[in-house]
Design a protein around this motif. Structure first.
Motif, PDB file in Angstrom:
ATOM      1  N   ALA A 179       0.837  -1.215   0.000  1.00 51.08           N
ATOM      2  CA  ALA A 179       0.000   0.000   0.000  1.00 51.08           C
ATOM      3  C   ALA A 179       0.861   1.250   0.000  1.00 51.08           C
ATOM      4  O   ALA A 179       0.499   2.255  -0.648  1.00 51.08           O
ATOM      5  N   PHE A 180       1.971   1.211   0.690  1.00 54.88           N
ATOM      6  CA  PHE A 180       2.847   2.384   0.749  1.00 54.88           C
ATOM      7  C   PHE A 180       3.327   2.765  -0.651  1.00 54.88           C
ATOM      8  O   PHE A 180       3.290   3.936  -1.049  1.00 54.88           O
ATOM      9  N   ILE A 181       3.772   1.765  -1.400  1.00 53.61           N
ATOM     10  CA  ILE A 181       4.248   2.037  -2.768  1.00 53.61           C
ATOM     11  C   ILE A 181       3.086   2.469  -3.660  1.00 53.61           C
ATOM     12  O   ILE A 181       3.179   3.453  -4.402  1.00 53.61           O
ATOM     13  N   PHE A 182       1.976   1.759  -3.570  1.00 53.34           N
ATOM     14  CA  PHE A 182       0.835   2.044  -4.443  1.00 53.34           C
ATOM     15  C   PHE A 182       0.289   3.452  -4.234  1.00 53.34           C
ATOM     16  O   PHE A 182       0.149   4.235  -5.194  1.00 53.34           O
TER      17      PHE A 182
ATOM     18  N   LEU B  76      -0.965  -1.435  -9.177  1.00 56.65           N
ATOM     19  CA  LEU B  76      -1.123  -2.326  -8.022  1.00 56.65           C
ATOM     20  C   LEU B  76      -0.263  -3.577  -8.170  1.00 56.65           C
ATOM     21  O   LEU B  76       0.387  -4.015  -7.207  1.00 56.65           O
ATOM     22  N   LEU B  77      -0.214  -4.151  -9.368  1.00 58.53           N
ATOM     23  CA  LEU B  77       0.605  -5.345  -9.582  1.00 58.53           C
ATOM     24  C   LEU B  77       2.087  -5.027  -9.406  1.00 58.53           C
ATOM     25  O   LEU B  77       2.821  -5.798  -8.779  1.00 58.53           O
TER      26      LEU B  77
ATOM     27  N   ALA C 158       4.595  -6.494  -6.443  1.00 55.07           N
ATOM     28  CA  ALA C 158       5.907  -7.108  -6.699  1.00 55.07           C
ATOM     29  C   ALA C 158       6.997  -6.405  -5.903  1.00 55.07           C
ATOM     30  O   ALA C 158       7.839  -7.065  -5.261  1.00 55.07           O
ATOM     31  N   LEU C 159       6.978  -5.078  -5.911  1.00 62.42           N
ATOM     32  CA  LEU C 159       7.988  -4.329  -5.166  1.00 62.42           C
ATOM     33  C   LEU C 159       7.834  -4.518  -3.663  1.00 62.42           C
ATOM     34  O   LEU C 159       8.819  -4.566  -2.921  1.00 62.42           O
ATOM     35  N   GLY C 160       6.571  -4.626  -3.212  1.00 63.42           N
ATOM     36  CA  GLY C 160       6.338  -4.848  -1.786  1.00 63.42           C
ATOM     37  C   GLY C 160       6.882  -6.191  -1.331  1.00 63.42           C
ATOM     38  O   GLY C 160       7.440  -6.319  -0.226  1.00 63.42           O
TER      39      GLY C 160
END
Length: 564
Positions: free
Chosen positions: A67-70, A129-130, A134-136
């Motif tokens: 969620a942080f990245i998104f 989101l995808l 992946a990054l998360g």
């Protein structure tokens, strides 16, 4: 029995006495004790802070990283044109659209690629989101390998919420002011009022149904602006998020139901406000569903140092000053003198009104009235601004855009044209008041389907269509009488954006519009005689007699534009 005054602030300061704790039930006492952890001198400061609020589970940490990245990606502008725009603003001569474009952006990583599905405009969100997932997961793996967690997830969560709060607040205020000062859904023009109901698209019907009740539109704007203002303060974030979620969720559904075309941008605010509301779900469930005593215990970092206090107050003051005070003022000026979606220039005063076509000759051949004739005009209207509308009994191209975008030229303000069928023709005119000649151009532009690019005044999109030679279809002597379009509004509304926009849009004209040159003769406007050349190079002679056309609809008590 009165409940003891046990608040998160008193817990943080260690001001709750043992006597107060004994005044509440045992299970609540345990809850408070477990939450507050008032004592604990033996604990390090970081662990004490973390234990005071909440312990994060592994699943919560993974979800938070995604969620942080998104939400960081979708809350920050990713378009180079956004940064180019903000650094090119003329702050001494701002147009409302300058700040509106600063506030108006949404996720735009992919652009208009063909290899990723659109999914009603939500495809970009799915892609981000995808990638965030992946990054998360990569972030989680790195932490596992290094065995080094972030110092405080509550602190990261707090700052993520700050970013989302301000993004949502600024964005919805920009949106809300176009309703609070009703220009987004303008009151119908005479031409629109004369259109048969069945000749309007669903989108047009909805927009007009709001436009005919401008004070309701103002109310909707108040709700949106209030929601944005509340989001600037952490103490009122909950109420701002509730207002935003409720108001914009309705707009999402309306746009899907009426094919309005802005469901994507309104969904964006529903998503942001929904994220903000998640923070309160646990307490709301405990209070409203379980009906138990609930003492909110929310995390706020300490801003004890002077520079932190100055920075925090300064940034908040600047945000409120620019997006609430300054934006309101320039939006008000726009509403009065250069209304969004509505032409700004005054029309020829003596021509204004509804007309019946009493006589119609084409190439010197009189064509009597017949409702099935495809050449004869059936009725005509001169608006308060520089527009002539008339009906013919033959199909004309239908513009399915919503008349938005950011055109500066009246020629390109097409709300009175879009979504209207039934043979309605809408022409913009430049009037030579000395020789009594109207130079008319069809507002419908071939190939137009959607809005102009938001904030794009560069003309790059249509540069290929620019004529190689100047389009001198209006004689220089007439142009001298007509005067420049830029200065035909009140000086207070003249802006750098208007000057650049008119120049850019003029260059983009490709000469493909239908055009007419008509002389007009009238004394007081009760009878108007038009003579000249039509778009098909035919000679035309039209006698118009003004009619009083009563409408069941009451006149608006709140009108945009100044045409007296």
């Amino acid at each position: 029995m009165a409940l003891p005054d046990i608040t998160p602030e008193r817990q943080d300061l260690g001001l709750i006495s043992p006597e107060e704790l004994t005044q509440i039930p045992i299970h609540e006492r345990q809850h408070v004790a477990s939450n507050s952890q008032i004592s604990g001198k033996q604990q390090p400061e970081d662990s004490k802070s973390a234990s005071r609020y909440r312990a994060w589970t592994t699943a919560q940490k993974i979800a938070f990283r995604i969620a942080f990245i998104f939400f960081t990606v979708i809350s920050l502008p990713t378009s180079a044109s956004w940064y180019k725009n903000i650094f090119s603003l003329d702050w001494l001569h701002l147009h409302y659209r300058d700040l509106y474009d600063v506030a108006r952006f949404q996720p735009n990583i992919l652009g208009r690629v063909s290899w990723w599905p659109v999914w009603l405009g939500y495809g970009e969100w799915v892609f981000i989101l995808l990638v965030s997932a992946a990054l998360g997961l990569i972030w989680t793996a790195v932490i596992k390998i290094r065995r080094a967690e972030p110092r405080d997830y509550n602190l990261l969560y707090y700052w993520l919420r700050v970013v989302v709060r301000y993004r949502a607040g600024i964005g919805i205020i920009g949106f809300g002011f176009t309703k609070l000062l009703p220009t987004q859904l303008p009151y119908p023009s005479l031409g629109l009022l004369n259109t048969n109901f069945g000749d309007l698209t669903a989108q047009k019907i909805y927009w007009l149904s709001i436009g005919i009740v401008p004070w309701y539109e103002v109310f909707a704007g108040v709700v949106e602006v209030l929601a944005g203002a509340l989001l600037f303060f952490r103490a009122t974030t909950f109420w701002g998020a509730v207002l935003l979620f409720g108001a914009l969720a309705d707009i999402v559904y309306v746009n899907l139901a009426y094919d309005g075309g802005v469901h994507g941008y309104s969904s964006y605010f529903v998503l942001l406000s929904g994220f903000l509301l998640i923070y309160y779900v646990k307490d709301l469930y405990n209070l409203l569903i379980r009906e138990q005593l609930t003492i909110p215990n929310y995390y706020y970092p300490s801003f004890g140092k002077i520079w932190q206090k100055i920075g925090r107050i300064g940034l908040k003051t600047a945000t409120i000053g620019i997006f609430l005070v300054l934006l309101f003022w320039i939006q008000y000026v726009n509403f009065r003198y250069d209304p969004y979606k509505q032409p700004a220039q005054k029309g020829v005063r003596e021509l204004r009104g509804n007309y019946a076509v009493s006589e119609f000759r084409l190439n010197n051949k009189e064509i009597p009235y017949s409702p099935v004739d495809s050449l004869r005009w059936q009725e005509a209207t001169f608006e308060n601004w520089s527009t002539l509308t008339f009906k013919v009994n033959r199909p004309v191209p239908l513009d399915l855009s919503n008349g938005g975008g950011s055109p500066m030229r009246d020629l390109n303000r097409t709300f009175e044209l879009t979504g209207v069928a039934g043979g309605q023709r809408v022409f913009y005119y430049d009037a030579d008041p000395v020789n009594h000649v109207l130079y008319l151009q069809d507002k419908y532009r071939p190939g137009r389907r959607g809005e102009d690019s938001e904030g794009d005044t560069s003309g790059k999109r249509d540069r290929k269509k620019t004529l190689e030679k100047p389009d001198n279809w209006i004689p220089a002597t007439a142009l001298a009488n007509i005067g420049p379009e830029y200065s035909k509004i009140e000086p207070i509304a003249l802006t750098t954006r208007r000057a650049k926009g008119i120049k850019s849009e003029t260059r983009q004209e490709d000469g493909k519009r239908k055009r007419m040159i008509l002389n007009y003769q009238t004394t007081d406007g009760s009878r108007v005689v038009l003579t000249g050349i039509t778009e098909n190079k035919d000679s035309i002679y039209v006698v118009l007699d003004r009619i009083n056309r009563p409408y069941a609809l009451s006149k608006s008590t709140l009108n945009a534009g100044e045409y007296q």
